[in-house]
Design an enzyme around this catalytic site. Sequence first.
Site, PDB file in Angstrom:
ATOM      1  N   GLY A  81       0.881  -1.267   0.100  1.00 25.52           N
ATOM      2  CA  GLY A  81      -0.026   0.080  -0.102  1.00 25.52           C
ATOM      3  C   GLY A  81       0.813   1.194   0.240  1.00 25.52           C
ATOM      4  O   GLY A  81       1.970   1.170   0.312  1.00 25.52           O
ATOM      5  N   LEU A 133       6.955   1.902   3.735  1.00 23.32           N
ATOM      6  CA  LEU A 133       7.858   2.220   2.887  1.00 23.32           C
ATOM      7  C   LEU A 133       8.876   3.606   3.106  1.00 23.32           C
ATOM      8  O   LEU A 133       9.837   3.671   2.642  1.00 23.32           O
ATOM      9  CB  LEU A 133       7.087   2.575   1.594  1.00 23.32           C
ATOM     10  CG  LEU A 133       6.582   1.139   0.898  1.00 23.32           C
ATOM     11  CD1 LEU A 133       5.924   1.403  -0.533  1.00 23.32           C
ATOM     12  CD2 LEU A 133       7.333   0.003   0.878  1.00 23.32           C
ATOM     13  N   HIS A 174      -3.112   0.836   8.053  1.00 22.07           N
ATOM     14  CA  HIS A 174      -2.021   1.474   8.143  1.00 22.07           C
ATOM     15  C   HIS A 174      -1.861   2.617   7.158  1.00 22.07           C
ATOM     16  O   HIS A 174      -1.431   3.731   7.368  1.00 22.07           O
ATOM     17  CB  HIS A 174      -1.023   0.403   7.633  1.00 22.07           C
ATOM     18  CG  HIS A 174       0.557   0.842   7.275  1.00 22.07           C
ATOM     19  ND1 HIS A 174       1.660   0.593   8.054  1.00 22.07           N
ATOM     20  CD2 HIS A 174       0.911   1.704   6.314  1.00 22.07           C
ATOM     21  CE1 HIS A 174       2.645   0.939   7.714  1.00 22.07           C
ATOM     22  NE2 HIS A 174       2.218   1.776   6.649  1.00 22.07           N
ATOM     23  N   GLU A 175      -2.609   2.429   6.026  1.00 23.40           N
ATOM     24  CA  GLU A 175      -2.555   3.592   4.983  1.00 23.40           C
ATOM     25  C   GLU A 175      -3.282   4.608   5.434  1.00 23.40           C
ATOM     26  O   GLU A 175      -3.366   5.802   5.422  1.00 23.40           O
ATOM     27  CB  GLU A 175      -2.822   3.118   3.593  1.00 23.40           C
ATOM     28  CG  GLU A 175      -2.053   1.782   3.112  1.00 23.40           C
ATOM     29  CD  GLU A 175      -0.762   2.226   3.062  1.00 23.40           C
ATOM     30  OE1 GLU A 175      -0.473   3.667   2.877  1.00 23.40           O
ATOM     31  OE2 GLU A 175       0.097   1.518   3.052  1.00 23.40           O
ATOM     32  N   HIS A 178      -1.624   6.974   7.812  1.00 20.71           N
ATOM     33  CA  HIS A 178      -0.873   7.922   6.904  1.00 20.71           C
ATOM     34  C   HIS A 178      -1.613   9.139   6.566  1.00 20.71           C
ATOM     35  O   HIS A 178      -1.112  10.348   6.729  1.00 20.71           O
ATOM     36  CB  HIS A 178      -0.649   7.406   5.781  1.00 20.71           C
ATOM     37  CG  HIS A 178       0.825   6.558   5.747  1.00 20.71           C
ATOM     38  ND1 HIS A 178       2.052   7.037   6.258  1.00 20.71           N
ATOM     39  CD2 HIS A 178       1.290   5.141   5.456  1.00 20.71           C
ATOM     40  CE1 HIS A 178       2.941   6.301   6.309  1.00 20.71           C
ATOM     41  NE2 HIS A 178       2.542   4.939   5.823  1.00 20.71           N
TER      42      HIS A 178
END
Length: 220
Positions: A81, A133, A174-175, A178
């Site tokens: 992702g 990432l 998780h995304e 962000h």
Amino acid sequence: MSVRHDQSRPVDRRVRVQGQPVDSYPALPPEAERGSMRRVTVVGEEILSRPCRELAEFGTPELSALIDDMFLTMYVADGAGLAANQVGVDLRLFVYDCPDDNGIRHVGHIINPILELPTPGSRRLVDELEGCLSVPGAAMTVARTDHAVARGLDQDGNPLVIEGTGYFARCLQHETDHLFGHTYLDRLSKRDRKDALRQMEDRREDVFAHRATKAARLGQ
């Protein structure tokens, strides 16, 4: 979010694209074929620590190009992702290409997502290694619920409901974090956060070298 080492993107796996089942899907999504590589932001950069702006304009060539670029960048970085602020864009948007624990591959994007999690009495928390990432080379155990639903819009402004279980539920959480200015490091104890940052310092150059090699193979 980083993809688990035991996961890949085979062509003939059961697939859901934008939440809908399809018979087959290529290992490299068409969006990535059209995209250009962008730099991945790294923890410590200001854009990762503030909430992103809601997107108000849909169906534009610029938005389509951004999604294409994010898919390619995610693929080159071996991600499951990727959020827009991870490529330096202050918008509530993320893309994903992530398997769940039942062997179903989920591919798509979602804009302005609102995350729905099980109520405290019915939720099951799972402790599992998680990478990012934007924290290259580090992985730490994070507790997440094993089910999540993201409600938002696609690039044309059409409503989307994306349901995730297992590892894909982790990806959605998780995304979405962000997009509200958080990384998984914010969910760690001070000691574990320091450990993750040490891992990043030790391994980041190897991660960057691997990404550069993979991008070069794709002519990026």
